[in-house]
Design an enzyme around this catalytic site. Structure first.
Site, mmCIF file in Angstrom:
data_model
loop_
_atom_site.group_PDB
_atom_site.id
_atom_site.type_symbol
_atom_site.label_atom_id
_atom_site.label_comp_id
_atom_site.label_asym_id
_atom_site.label_seq_id
_atom_site.Cartn_x
_atom_site.Cartn_y
_atom_site.Cartn_z
ATOM 1 N N CYS A 277 0.779 -1.310 0.012
ATOM 2 C CA CYS A 277 0.005 -0.013 -0.082
ATOM 3 C C CYS A 277 0.952 1.262 0.077
ATOM 4 C CB CYS A 277 -0.806 -0.030 1.219
ATOM 5 S SG CYS A 277 -1.877 1.359 1.450
ATOM 6 N N CYS B 229 -0.235 6.248 7.002
ATOM 7 C CA CYS B 229 -1.625 5.757 7.712
ATOM 8 C C CYS B 229 -1.348 4.996 9.044
ATOM 9 C CB CYS B 229 -2.399 4.759 6.552
ATOM 10 S SG CYS B 229 -3.747 3.693 7.377
ATOM 11 N N CYS C 6 -1.574 -0.510 9.342
ATOM 12 C CA CYS C 6 -0.841 -1.762 9.327
ATOM 13 C C CYS C 6 0.560 -1.694 9.366
ATOM 14 C CB CYS C 6 -0.822 -2.072 7.595
ATOM 15 S SG CYS C 6 -2.390 -2.368 6.859
ATOM 16 N N CYS D 153 -8.142 1.062 0.125
ATOM 17 C CA CYS D 153 -7.285 0.533 1.449
ATOM 18 C C CYS D 153 -7.244 -1.029 0.985
ATOM 19 C CB CYS D 153 -8.161 0.562 2.784
ATOM 20 S SG CYS D 153 -7.655 -0.617 4.135
ATOM 21 N N GLN E 214 -18.010 -9.364 13.781
ATOM 22 C CA GLN E 214 -16.359 -9.559 13.729
ATOM 23 C C GLN E 214 -15.645 -8.911 12.106
ATOM 24 O OE1 GLN E 214 -14.004 -10.637 15.588
ATOM 25 N NE2 GLN E 214 -15.258 -11.633 17.051
ATOM 26 N N TYR F 260 -18.471 -12.466 28.559
ATOM 27 C CA TYR F 260 -18.227 -11.442 27.572
ATOM 28 C C TYR F 260 -18.734 -11.958 26.062
ATOM 29 C CZ TYR F 260 -14.880 -10.734 31.412
ATOM 30 O OH TYR F 260 -14.291 -10.812 32.608
ATOM 31 N N GLU G 287 -22.970 -10.482 28.895
ATOM 32 C CA GLU G 287 -22.379 -9.374 28.066
ATOM 33 C C GLU G 287 -22.750 -7.995 28.671
ATOM 34 O OE1 GLU G 287 -20.459 -8.609 25.612
ATOM 35 O OE2 GLU G 287 -21.184 -6.464 25.821
ATOM 36 N N ASP H 242 -14.290 -14.497 26.717
ATOM 37 C CA ASP H 242 -13.447 -13.874 25.424
ATOM 38 C C ASP H 242 -13.568 -12.476 25.883
ATOM 39 O OD1 ASP H 242 -12.747 -12.683 23.138
ATOM 40 O OD2 ASP H 242 -14.472 -13.358 21.854
ATOM 41 N N CYS I 112 -7.677 -11.573 22.736
ATOM 42 C CA CYS I 112 -7.072 -10.459 21.974
ATOM 43 C C CYS I 112 -5.887 -9.962 22.640
ATOM 44 C CB CYS I 112 -8.310 -9.866 21.473
ATOM 45 S SG CYS I 112 -8.901 -8.562 22.843
HETATM 46 N N1 SAH Z 1 -17.401 -12.969 22.153
HETATM 47 C C1 SAH Z 1 -17.819 -11.852 21.444
HETATM 48 C C2 SAH Z 1 -17.394 -10.653 21.697
HETATM 49 C C3 SAH Z 1 -16.175 -10.422 22.116
HETATM 50 S S1 SAH Z 1 -15.338 -8.882 22.623
HETATM 51 C C4 SAH Z 1 -17.438 -12.327 20.079
HETATM 52 O O1 SAH Z 1 -16.735 -13.168 19.730
HETATM 53 O O2 SAH Z 1 -18.063 -11.655 19.021
HETATM 54 C C5 SAH Z 1 -15.662 -8.531 24.411
HETATM 55 C C6 SAH Z 1 -16.976 -8.255 24.822
HETATM 56 O O3 SAH Z 1 -16.968 -8.101 26.341
HETATM 57 C C7 SAH Z 1 -17.459 -6.881 24.220
HETATM 58 O O4 SAH Z 1 -18.700 -7.388 23.611
HETATM 59 C C8 SAH Z 1 -17.675 -5.949 25.352
HETATM 60 O O5 SAH Z 1 -18.780 -5.242 25.285
HETATM 61 C C9 SAH Z 1 -17.904 -6.949 26.669
HETATM 62 N N2 SAH Z 1 -17.449 -6.737 27.784
HETATM 63 C C10 SAH Z 1 -16.663 -5.930 28.329
HETATM 64 N N3 SAH Z 1 -16.627 -5.701 29.646
HETATM 65 C C11 SAH Z 1 -17.263 -7.025 30.179
HETATM 66 C C12 SAH Z 1 -17.499 -7.274 31.376
HETATM 67 N N4 SAH Z 1 -17.116 -6.600 32.454
HETATM 68 N N5 SAH Z 1 -18.629 -8.004 31.711
HETATM 69 C C13 SAH Z 1 -19.229 -8.634 30.574
HETATM 70 N N6 SAH Z 1 -18.889 -8.187 29.336
HETATM 71 C C14 SAH Z 1 -17.954 -7.204 29.195
#
Ligand code: SAH
Length: 481
Positions: free
Chosen positions: A73, A79, A82, A161, A284, A313, A334, A383, A410
């Site tokens: 790019c 930018c 990346c 992009c 995603q 989460y 969530e 997650d 992540c």
């Molecule tokens: N598992 C999902 C999203 C993961 S991202 C997927 O794969 O698509 C992490 C998520 O945690 C987000 O949606 C965020 O809003 C949520 N989050 C952040 N802090 C939190 C908490 N203390 N308790 C519950 N959820 C939370």
């Protein structure tokens, strides 16, 4: 520290920081140098020094790394989105694997496993299904779109992009043409005038459906019918709308969406689960690799159809729904209410009945449900966002004592911290696998299976080589080339 500003130093880059800067040393002192690749021998100019580390700017590459490639790019440097474009993709994968391994070992104290090979992308370009382009004017007053330079709000023109889909360019050109034809002004941040702030584009990779949403500093779009007609000439165009955001803010989307064409959403699938995606929904950005990530989590969960699973989460319930078909019952937790609305809607859409969702903090909902209602879990999936899990959440997991904990992360540094906490309380790491969802960028996802039982003889655990052996063999292979 024998250096001062503007001194030229010579060093070799042997690591990359979280933000993508190259790292090298002179006499034991650490330097961060942007735009370099592991293995580069360079000259750099000293910019700023702190007690234990300093920053320098790349002056020239003396000996390019074997992994250095020409960034595809033309705007890669300006930018900054990346960070790894100058590094060959294979080496990006090795870098990510190594990073996760080091975190787990150094911060997590993990010795007990052999990592499974990273799941890389087949095509590490044009993988993003979502893009948001700011609109503005260049110095001659012409309408432009592109990206914000570095950390500023100056728009740099960039028509294409290379992480985004091919259709972006055509869509943006149609919108620019329409704005020129009808004298529709782009937004001007400093004077808070003008109309079109951003354009959001999404594509369902599995369905080919396209969504366009103009984010506007206003409540009406003049000659919208002409824009709709022009955009509909593109194959797959399914939803056209505008979003109202009249605030002086960096937040891109406002609350209200006005439909111009279509139902206001597109659909896409990950595995055999269907999702409805509106302009505001979280989804995603790399669905191809997301499926591989969820499949890994599903495999690690070891479900037979009899298990009770908690998915903490859970966002819009993507993992929950993915697991539900193989479990007796899945509970999702969530913090964002709108995400849970989407999760319930997605469950309905797919006819999945054995899921239940809670709005609230994982560290509050789980202890409450455990202590009050004596809920049970065979498997807990987490997650969390980059900061990792809250201690109260981990403590409840330990108290509940599920046989398996599947940690999707992540940020491998906070993963390692939380893994350490669980290891000190009786869990052991059984399997680890990294999945690349963000080619050319520094981020990487990791799935880690922890269990508090001894692995069964038939479990898919390969303990034949330690992590150290694994990397020693890789390094030796490299040196012998
Ligand atoms: N598992 C999902 C999203 C993961 S991202 C997927 O794969 O698509 C992490 C998520 O945690 C987000 O949606 C965020 O809003 C949520 N989050 C952040 N802090 C939190 C908490 N203390 N308790 C519950 N959820 C939370």
């Amino acid at each position: 520290m024998n250096w001062k500003k503007n001194d030229v130093i010579t060093l070799t880059i042997d690591d990359i920081s979280e933000d993508g800067s190259g790292i090298g040393k002179t006499e034991g002192y650490t330097w961060f140098v942007k735009d370099t690749v592991i293995g580069d021998g360079i000259e750099a100019r000293v910019m700023k020094m702190k007690k234990n580390y300093g920053f320098a700017r790349l002056h020239r590459v003396l000996e390019p790394s074997a992994f250095r490639v020409e960034p595809r790019c033309p705007a890669a440097k300006a930018c900054g989105g990346c960070q790894l474009q100058a590094m060959a993709y294979e080496e990006q994968l090795r870098f990510k694997e190594r990073k996760v391994y080091h975190h787990l070992k150094r911060l997590g104290g993990v010795e007990e496993l052999s990592p499974e090979p990273i799941i890389g992308m087949e095509h590490p370009w044009r993988y993003r299904n979502k893009a948001q382009f700011p609109f503005g004017r260049d110095k001659d007053g012409r309408i432009i779109y592109g990206f914000y330079a570095g950390r500023t709000h100056a728009i740099i023109q960039q028509e294409d992009c290379l992480l985004g889909v091919e259709e972006n360019r055509e869509i943006l050109e149609i919108i620019r043409g329409y704005m020129e034809d009808f004298h529709i002004p782009p937004y001007d941040e400093s004077s808070h005038t003008g109309l079109v702030r951003h354009v959001l584009i999404r594509k369902g990779f599995a369905t080919g459906e396209l969504m366009v949403c103009l984010i506007m500093n206003g409540t009406a779009l003049p000659h919208a019918d002409v824009l709709v007609k022009r955009l509909r000439s593109l194959q797959g165009m399914t939803s056209i709308s505008f979003n109202v955001n009249m605030d002086r803010t960096n937040v891109i989307l406002g609350e209200q969406v006005v439909k111009l064409y279509g139902k206001g959403y597109i659909t896409d699938t990950i595995g055999d689960i269907r999702y409805q995606i509106s302009p505001q929904s979280f989804y995603q950005v790399n669905p191809v690799q997301t499926e591989k990530l969820y499949e890994t989590a599903l495999e690690y969960a070891g479900l037979t159809g009899e298990e009770t699973v908690w998915d903490l989460y859970c966002g819009i319930g993507t993992i929950s729904l993915f697991l539900a078909r193989r479990a007796k019952k899945v509970y999702g937790v969530e913090i964002i209410p709108a995400a849970i609305e989407d999760a319930r809607e997605n469950a309905r859409l797919n006819g999945i009945l054995n899921v239940e969702f809670y709005v609230g903090r994982a560290e509050e909902v789980l202890p409450e449900q455990y202590h009050k209602n004596k809920v049970y879990a065979d498997v807990i999936v987490v997650d969390p966002p980059r900061k990792g899990c809250d201690k109260a959440c981990l403590d409840t997991i330990v108290e509940m004592g599920p046989e398996r904990v599947v940690y999707v992360s992540c940020d491998s540094a906070t993963l390692a911290r939380d893994v350490k906490y669980l290891r000190e309380r009786g869990y052991k790491v059984r399997r680890v696998r990294t999945v690349d969802l963000f080619g050319q960028c520094v981020h990487v996802e990791t799935v880690c299976l922890l269990s508090n039982r001894k692995p069964k003889p038939d479990a898919h655990v390969k303990l034949s080589r330690s992590m150290d052996d694994y990397y020693r063999i890789k390094e030796e292979g490299k040196n012998n080339q």
